[in-house]
Motif scaffolding. Structure first.
Motif, PDB file in Angstrom:
ATOM      1  N   ASP A   1      99.211   4.261 -37.527  1.00  0.00           N
ATOM      2  CA  ASP A   1      99.758   2.973 -37.136  1.00  0.00           C
ATOM      3  C   ASP A   1      98.786   2.358 -36.152  1.00  0.00           C
ATOM      4  OD1 ASP A   1     101.993   3.419 -38.650  1.00  0.00           O
ATOM      5  OD2 ASP A   1     103.197   4.163 -36.984  1.00  0.00           O
ATOM      6  N   GLU A   2      98.551   1.083 -36.292  1.00  0.00           N
ATOM      7  CA  GLU A   2      97.589   0.401 -35.414  1.00  0.00           C
ATOM      8  C   GLU A   2      97.994   0.539 -33.961  1.00  0.00           C
ATOM      9  OE1 GLU A   2      94.745  -1.205 -36.475  1.00  0.00           O
ATOM     10  OE2 GLU A   2      95.261  -0.440 -38.443  1.00  0.00           O
ATOM     11  N   TRP A   3      96.977   0.653 -33.106  1.00  0.00           N
ATOM     12  CA  TRP A   3      97.246   0.607 -31.677  1.00  0.00           C
ATOM     13  C   TRP A   3      97.625  -0.814 -31.328  1.00  0.00           C
ATOM     14  CZ3 TRP A   3      94.063   4.758 -32.920  1.00  0.00           C
ATOM     15  CH2 TRP A   3      94.292   5.935 -32.222  1.00  0.00           C
ATOM     16  N   ASN A   4      98.493  -0.951 -30.348  1.00  0.00           N
ATOM     17  CA  ASN A   4      98.960  -2.298 -29.940  1.00  0.00           C
ATOM     18  C   ASN A   4      97.883  -3.006 -29.175  1.00  0.00           C
ATOM     19  OD1 ASN A   4     101.064  -0.816 -30.835  1.00  0.00           O
ATOM     20  ND2 ASN A   4     102.354  -1.156 -29.090  1.00  0.00           N
TER      21      ASN A   4
ATOM     22  N   THR B   1      96.688   2.181 -25.942  1.00  0.00           N
ATOM     23  CA  THR B   1      96.406   0.810 -26.369  1.00  0.00           C
ATOM     24  C   THR B   1      95.006   0.666 -26.951  1.00  0.00           C
ATOM     25  OG1 THR B   1      95.632   0.211 -24.156  1.00  0.00           O
ATOM     26  CG2 THR B   1      97.944  -0.230 -24.648  1.00  0.00           C
ATOM     27  N   ALA B   2      94.874  -0.332 -27.797  1.00  0.00           N
ATOM     28  CA  ALA B   2      93.579  -0.652 -28.395  1.00  0.00           C
ATOM     29  C   ALA B   2      92.816  -1.588 -27.467  1.00  0.00           C
ATOM     30  CB  ALA B   2      93.783  -1.315 -29.749  1.00  0.00           C
ATOM     31  N   HIS B   3      91.527  -1.659 -27.680  1.00  0.00           N
ATOM     32  CA  HIS B   3      90.687  -2.582 -26.910  1.00  0.00           C
ATOM     33  C   HIS B   3      90.829  -3.987 -27.485  1.00  0.00           C
ATOM     34  CE1 HIS B   3      87.750  -2.906 -30.160  1.00  0.00           C
ATOM     35  NE2 HIS B   3      87.889  -1.594 -30.309  1.00  0.00           N
ATOM     36  N   ASP B   4      90.239  -4.961 -26.794  1.00  0.00           N
ATOM     37  CA  ASP B   4      90.285  -6.335 -27.291  1.00  0.00           C
ATOM     38  C   ASP B   4      88.891  -6.852 -27.650  1.00  0.00           C
ATOM     39  OD1 ASP B   4      89.321  -6.501 -24.743  1.00  0.00           O
ATOM     40  OD2 ASP B   4      90.710  -8.038 -24.057  1.00  0.00           O
ATOM     41  N   VAL B   5      87.971  -5.942 -27.945  1.00  0.00           N
ATOM     42  CA  VAL B   5      86.606  -6.305 -28.356  1.00  0.00           C
ATOM     43  C   VAL B   5      86.620  -6.405 -29.883  1.00  0.00           C
ATOM     44  CG1 VAL B   5      84.168  -5.665 -28.211  1.00  0.00           C
ATOM     45  CG2 VAL B   5      85.729  -5.016 -26.371  1.00  0.00           C
TER      46      VAL B   5
ATOM     47  N   LYS C   1      87.476  -1.463 -34.687  1.00  0.00           N
ATOM     48  CA  LYS C   1      87.950  -2.731 -34.123  1.00  0.00           C
ATOM     49  C   LYS C   1      89.344  -2.582 -33.536  1.00  0.00           C
ATOM     50  CE  LYS C   1      85.577  -6.309 -36.741  1.00  0.00           C
ATOM     51  NZ  LYS C   1      85.765  -7.433 -37.668  1.00  0.00           N
ATOM     52  N   SER C   2      90.117  -1.659 -34.074  1.00  0.00           N
ATOM     53  CA  SER C   2      91.496  -1.491 -33.607  1.00  0.00           C
ATOM     54  C   SER C   2      91.731  -0.085 -33.078  1.00  0.00           C
ATOM     55  CB  SER C   2      92.479  -1.817 -34.730  1.00  0.00           C
ATOM     56  OG  SER C   2      92.257  -0.934 -35.806  1.00  0.00           O
ATOM     57  N   ALA C   3      90.769   0.434 -32.353  1.00  0.00           N
ATOM     58  CA  ALA C   3      90.868   1.772 -31.769  1.00  0.00           C
ATOM     59  C   ALA C   3      90.929   1.645 -30.251  1.00  0.00           C
ATOM     60  CB  ALA C   3      89.655   2.601 -32.185  1.00  0.00           C
ATOM     61  N   PRO C   4      91.235   2.717 -29.564  1.00  0.00           N
ATOM     62  CA  PRO C   4      91.237   2.667 -28.095  1.00  0.00           C
ATOM     63  C   PRO C   4      89.834   2.373 -27.542  1.00  0.00           C
ATOM     64  CG  PRO C   4      92.406   4.596 -28.879  1.00  0.00           C
ATOM     65  CD  PRO C   4      91.733   3.996 -30.063  1.00  0.00           C
TER      66      PRO C   4
ATOM     67  N   PHE D   1      85.694  14.788 -28.538  1.00  0.00           N
ATOM     68  CA  PHE D   1      86.630  15.726 -29.167  1.00  0.00           C
ATOM     69  C   PHE D   1      87.860  14.987 -29.692  1.00  0.00           C
ATOM     70  CE2 PHE D   1      90.377  18.500 -28.806  1.00  0.00           C
ATOM     71  CZ  PHE D   1      90.041  19.453 -29.748  1.00  0.00           C
ATOM     72  N   ASP D   2      88.417  14.105 -28.870  1.00  0.00           N
ATOM     73  CA  ASP D   2      89.601  13.355 -29.292  1.00  0.00           C
ATOM     74  C   ASP D   2      89.290  12.439 -30.474  1.00  0.00           C
ATOM     75  OD1 ASP D   2      91.133  14.613 -27.358  1.00  0.00           O
ATOM     76  OD2 ASP D   2      90.864  13.004 -25.889  1.00  0.00           O
ATOM     77  N   LEU D   3      88.098  11.898 -30.508  1.00  0.00           N
ATOM     78  CA  LEU D   3      87.693  11.082 -31.646  1.00  0.00           C
ATOM     79  C   LEU D   3      87.600  11.936 -32.910  1.00  0.00           C
ATOM     80  CD1 LEU D   3      86.858   8.379 -32.799  1.00  0.00           C
ATOM     81  CD2 LEU D   3      84.545   8.817 -32.003  1.00  0.00           C
ATOM     82  N   ARG D   4      87.151  13.170 -32.757  1.00  0.00           N
ATOM     83  CA  ARG D   4      87.131  14.097 -33.892  1.00  0.00           C
ATOM     84  C   ARG D   4      88.557  14.390 -34.374  1.00  0.00           C
ATOM     85  NH1 ARG D   4      82.310  16.867 -34.726  1.00  0.00           N
ATOM     86  NH2 ARG D   4      80.671  16.305 -33.261  1.00  0.00           N
TER      87      ARG D   4
END
Length: 170
Positions: free
Chosen positions: A167-170, A37-41, A108-111, A151-154
Motif C-alpha cells: 500500500d502506498e505510503w501516505n 510516511t513517504a517523501h515529497d520529492v 517516488k512513493s517511498a520513505p 537492510f530495511d530497503l532490502r
C-alpha cells in the motif's frame, strides 16, 4: 531461501527473524511502522535539487551534476536501485564531462530514508568507484544510518517480490 535473495548474506538468525515476519505476513507492517510516511520529492526537478543539496553539503569538491532523474526503465528487482554515469566527450580542444544519476521511479512513493540511501550510494560513486571501505565510509558520513536503511530497503524489496506492491505510503 530463494525468497531471501536480497538478504542472503546476512546471519542465519537475521534471516530466521525475516522468515517469521514473512510467514505472519507482517513484513510490510513492520516497514510501515518504522518508516510511516513517504517523501515529497516527486518530480525530476525536485529530485535534482534534493540530490544536489546532499552533494553540496557533503562532497563539495565533486564535479557538478548534469542530470538527476527518476527512471522508469530501471528494473529494481533484477537490475539496480539507481545508476550513475560519467560521460566524457571531446569538443574541440576541450574535454566536457557530464555526471548523471538515475533513480528507479518506484521510489517516488517511498520513505525519504530509502530515497536518501540510494542518492547517497550513487553520489559516493563520484568519489570512490568501487564498493570498498572508503566508499562505505563516505556513505555513512552522508547518512549515519546508511547500513540499517540499506537492510530495511532490502526487506522492502523482499516484500515487493513476495507480495507485490505495498500500500502506498501516505
Amino acid at each position: 531461501m530463494d525468497s531471501l535473495k536480497y538478504i542472503n548474506h546476512y546471519s542465519e538468525s537475521t534471516k530466521k527473524q525475516v522468515l517469521e515476519l514473512i510467514a505472519q505476513e507482517k513484513l510490510g507492517e513492520h516497514l510501515k511502522k518504522k518508516y510511516p510516511t513517504a517523501h515529497d520529492v516527486k518530480t525530476d526537478k525536485a529530485l535534482f535539487g534534493y540530490v544536489n543539496e546532499l552533494k553540496s553539503s557533503y562532497i563539495k569538491n565533486a564535479p557538478p551534476l548534469s542530470k538527476v532523474l527518476y527512471d522508469g526503465k530501471i528494473n529494481v528487482i533484477h537490475n539496480a536501485l539507481g545508476t550513475h554515469h560519467f560521460i566524457s566527450r571531446v569538443q574541440g580542444a576541450k574535454l566536457k564531462s557530464k555526471n548523471e544519476i538515475r533513480i528507479a521511479s518506484m521510489f517516488k512513493s517511498a520513505p525519504l530514508e530509502f530515497l536518501e540511501m540510494i542518492a547517497v550510494h550513487e553520489l559516493s560513486h563520484f568519489k570512490a568507484k568501487e564498493h570498498n571501505r572508503a566508499f562505505y565510509s563516505l556513505c555513512e558520513y552522508m547518512q549515519p544510518s546508511y547500513h540499517q536503511v540499506e537492510f530495511d530497503l532490502r526487506l522492502y524489496l523482499t516484500q515487493m517480490e513476495l507480495f507485490g506492491k505495498m500500500d502506498e505510503w501516505n
